[in-house]
Design an enzyme around this catalytic site. Sequence first.
Site, short mmCIF file in Angstrom:
data_model
loop_
_atom_site.label_atom_id
_atom_site.label_comp_id
_atom_site.label_asym_id
_atom_site.label_seq_id
_atom_site.Cartn_x
_atom_site.Cartn_y
_atom_site.Cartn_z
N LYS A 159 -2.42 -36.90 19.27
CA LYS A 159 -3.82 -36.80 19.69
C LYS A 159 -4.72 -36.44 18.50
O LYS A 159 -5.73 -37.10 18.28
CB LYS A 159 -3.99 -35.72 20.78
CG LYS A 159 -3.15 -35.96 22.03
CD LYS A 159 -3.35 -34.86 23.08
CE LYS A 159 -2.95 -33.47 22.64
NZ LYS A 159 -1.49 -33.30 22.38
N ARG A 195 -6.32 -29.85 30.23
CA ARG A 195 -4.87 -29.68 30.29
C ARG A 195 -4.40 -29.24 31.67
O ARG A 195 -3.20 -29.06 31.86
CB ARG A 195 -4.45 -28.61 29.28
CG ARG A 195 -3.98 -29.15 27.95
CD ARG A 195 -3.74 -27.94 27.05
NE ARG A 195 -2.70 -28.12 26.08
CZ ARG A 195 -2.93 -28.46 24.81
NH1 ARG A 195 -4.13 -28.72 24.38
NH2 ARG A 195 -1.92 -28.54 23.97
N ARG A 235 5.54 -31.15 11.46
CA ARG A 235 4.08 -31.18 11.30
C ARG A 235 3.62 -30.15 10.27
O ARG A 235 4.08 -29.01 10.27
CB ARG A 235 3.41 -30.90 12.65
CG ARG A 235 1.90 -30.70 12.51
CD ARG A 235 1.16 -30.94 13.80
NE ARG A 235 1.43 -29.95 14.83
CZ ARG A 235 0.93 -30.02 16.07
NH1 ARG A 235 0.16 -31.04 16.43
NH2 ARG A 235 1.22 -29.09 16.95
N ARG A 271 2.18 -24.52 11.58
CA ARG A 271 1.60 -23.69 12.63
C ARG A 271 2.65 -22.73 13.20
O ARG A 271 3.80 -23.09 13.35
CB ARG A 271 1.08 -24.60 13.76
CG ARG A 271 -0.38 -24.93 13.60
CD ARG A 271 -0.82 -26.01 14.53
NE ARG A 271 -0.48 -25.77 15.92
CZ ARG A 271 -0.84 -26.56 16.93
NH1 ARG A 271 -1.54 -27.65 16.66
NH2 ARG A 271 -0.49 -26.30 18.16
N ARG A 291 6.20 -25.23 25.27
CA ARG A 291 4.96 -26.01 25.37
C ARG A 291 5.20 -27.34 26.09
O ARG A 291 4.35 -27.81 26.84
CB ARG A 291 4.35 -26.24 23.99
CG ARG A 291 3.68 -24.97 23.44
CD ARG A 291 3.55 -24.98 21.93
NE ARG A 291 2.76 -26.07 21.42
CZ ARG A 291 2.94 -26.63 20.22
NH1 ARG A 291 3.90 -26.19 19.42
NH2 ARG A 291 2.17 -27.61 19.83
#
Length: 215
Positions: free
Chosen positions: A13, A88, A127, A160, A171
């Site tokens: 996204k 969400r 990431r 992160r 998650r």
Amino acid sequence: MKLILLGPPGAGKGTQAKMLTERFDIPQISTGDILRAAVKEGTPMGVKAKSFMDAGALVPDEVVIGIVRERLQKEDCAAGFILDGFPRTVAQADALKDTLHSLGKDLDAVISLEVDTEALVERLTGRRTCRECGRGYHVKFDPPREAGRCDVCGGELIQRDDDREETIRKRLEVYHEQTSPLIAYYSNQALLVSIDGMLEISTVQEKILAHLQAA
Ligand code: ADP
Ligand code: ADP
Ligand code: ZN
């Protein structure tokens, strides 16, 4: 162009939103980025949000709804916007509908990025994000020219806190329980556009653009 980018954590996204904001010159509204900035600054909202984010849980609806309601009223959203990571939950989607209605705006499309769960874990563990400008990278799928340094600004690339395997699994569970019902929600409103998010970054971008130009 008024868009939502929908998809599980790691679907792409943020990556696609950044490319679309440049292309259409409209802002990316990432509730995750806004919340992380609040955590960093230590604002009352950031302090409240942090424990939820660290646990891989959703921040309460009223907090994120308030953020988005305020943000959508800013002048730079006049020509459009890309919502990344919001809504969400169904409650957030209903609140968005009311907010847009009161502003006299309508969504053009909800782009749903579809990616296999195993691929999501690999994407999230690899990431990296620039500490200075926020550009995202992947150690394998989208590496910077120089390891650990941002191509755009030379900033340090960091991982992160919530991109650790345990939190990632939590998650993904939260996504399946609370966010995936939005696929049917927007499909019922004839707004959903499903895109194969397993393709390469540039191919996913082409498919999104092809759809938006045809629409
Ligand atoms: P990702 O891009 O990996 O899906 P985000 O940056 O969008 O992650 O979100 C990071 C965290 O911020 C989420 O796990 C959640 O705690 C919080 N968050 C972001 N957006 C929302 C939202 N719309 N509703 C509730 N919590 C949110
Ligand atoms: P999201 O915002 O949905 O959580 P990101 O855009 O941050 O997802 O992408 C998650 C990670 O996967 C990043 O490291 C990014 O570079 C990488 N990525 C994004 N799109 C693709 C893709 N199509 N193929 C491979 N890796 C991708
Ligand atoms: Zn940078």
